[in-house]
Design a protein around this motif. Structure first.
Motif, PDB file in Angstrom:
ATOM      1  N   VAL A 140       0.823  -1.298  -0.009  1.00 11.62           N
ATOM      2  CA  VAL A 140       0.313  -0.003   0.158  1.00 11.62           C
ATOM      3  C   VAL A 140       0.610   1.297  -0.102  1.00 11.62           C
ATOM      4  N   GLU A 141       1.878   1.447   0.577  1.00 10.27           N
ATOM      5  CA  GLU A 141       3.035   2.327   0.831  1.00 10.27           C
ATOM      6  C   GLU A 141       3.442   2.665  -0.155  1.00 10.27           C
ATOM      7  N   ILE A 142       3.610   1.573  -1.221  1.00 14.12           N
ATOM      8  CA  ILE A 142       4.439   1.787  -2.638  1.00 14.12           C
ATOM      9  C   ILE A 142       3.034   2.060  -3.310  1.00 14.12           C
ATOM     10  N   TRP A 143       2.260   1.475  -3.562  1.00 11.14           N
ATOM     11  CA  TRP A 143       1.049   2.246  -3.909  1.00 11.14           C
ATOM     12  C   TRP A 143       0.730   3.420  -4.137  1.00 11.14           C
ATOM     13  N   LYS A 144       1.132   4.210  -3.378  1.00 13.59           N
ATOM     14  CA  LYS A 144       0.802   5.516  -2.575  1.00 13.59           C
ATOM     15  C   LYS A 144       1.302   6.311  -3.514  1.00 13.59           C
TER      16      LYS A 144
END
Length: 293
Positions: A163-167
């Protein structure tokens, strides 16, 4: 006489910045260290000086080791995977393809949402039985009874990292894209004439010229990883168990849940030193690579 007046004027204009620095940087760190050598619980009017007992407890207990381990995994995976994905997207969207402006916008949209919104959205996506992933697998006829991304020790941390990467991958992509657009076409043409294919052009022409972009993205990703708090707090509350306890989340938990403000302050000092050291070493190494490139 005029140069003396100019010097005094320059010092005068530096005063607001100095006051801001002292008020919002030096003073909080000083107070944090003062609290770290006490048994302050966060609300009592009086507290006792206990020396470095809080630091000893942290180093002898398992909280510090677990928090550092989770934070380092979070940081390394998000830095490496985030930069690779961002570079891949930038290379793809730098090509002559139809609608690339639209695709660039779509890739950047997640960056515009707040961490709270993103955390809640992905909590529903990961939800077992009724979440988006579970529903999609159901439609395909794939069993997912034991699928619990955020409730499993082995997958919770990596699910949050995703999720961190996606954001943040949109920001990474934009910085790489800006760097790619400064690469001179003459160099690329010369490389093609010399027989360089796509991989060799990337390895020997584009990547050396992207050294500054790589440094910026690595530093930003590194800082985001080391200060990770939002998604562990919103999505798992540090669980299951302590599998997603990061350094910053552990500080929050100690201070506001366990009411050990002094111990939390000690962990804050340790985290501060660790983050400064890791970031400084990383920037130094990246700058050396920039010079050699």
């Amino acid at each position: 006489m005029k140069s003396t007046v100019m010097k005094k004027t320059m010092y005068f204009f530096a005063v607001p910045a100095l006051l801001f620095y002292l008020t919002f940087w030096i003073f909080p760190i000083t107070k944090l260290f003062q609290y770290s050598v006490t048994d302050y619980n966060g609300y009592a009017q009086s507290f006792n000086y206990i020396g470095f007992d809080n630091y000893k407890d942290l180093f002898s207990g398992g909280t510090l080791g677990n928090s550092i381990s989770n934070t380092l995994i979070y940081t390394v995976v998000s830095v490496v995977a985030g930069n690779l994905i961002g570079l891949g997207l930038a290379l793809l969207l730098n090509m002559k393809i139809r609608g690339k402006g639209f695709y660039r916008s779509i890739s950047y949209i997640p960056t515009l949402f707040s961490a709270i919104v993103v955390g809640f959205i992905w909590s529903y996506v990961y939800m077992p039985d009724s979440g988006m992933i579970a529903t999609f697998l159901d439609k395909l006829g794939i069993p997912n009874d034991n699928l619990n991304f955020l409730g499993s020790y082995s997958t919770a941390l990596y699910s949050i990292i995703f999720v961190e990467i996606w954001k943040n991958v949109g920001t990474t992509m934009i910085i790489f894209l800006a760097g790619l657009q400064t690469v001179p076409n003459d160099l690329l043409e010369a490389g093609r004439i010399d027989g360089c294919g796509g991989w060799k052009l990337l390895r020997y022409v584009k990547l050396p010229l992207l050294a500054t972009s790589i440094t910026i993205n690595t530093t930003l990703s590194l800082i985001n990883g080391l200060k990770a708090f939002d998604f562990p707090f919103i999505m798992t509350n540090g669980g299951p168990g302590t599998s997603t306890n990061t350094l910053i989340y552990s500080i929050y938990k100690m201070a506001f849940t366990e009411q050990m403000f002094g111990k939390a302050s000690a962990l804050g000092i340790i985290s501060f030193v660790l983050i400064i050291a890791v970031t400084a070493v990383s920037v130094l190494l990246m700058n050396r690579k920039e010079v050699s490139a």
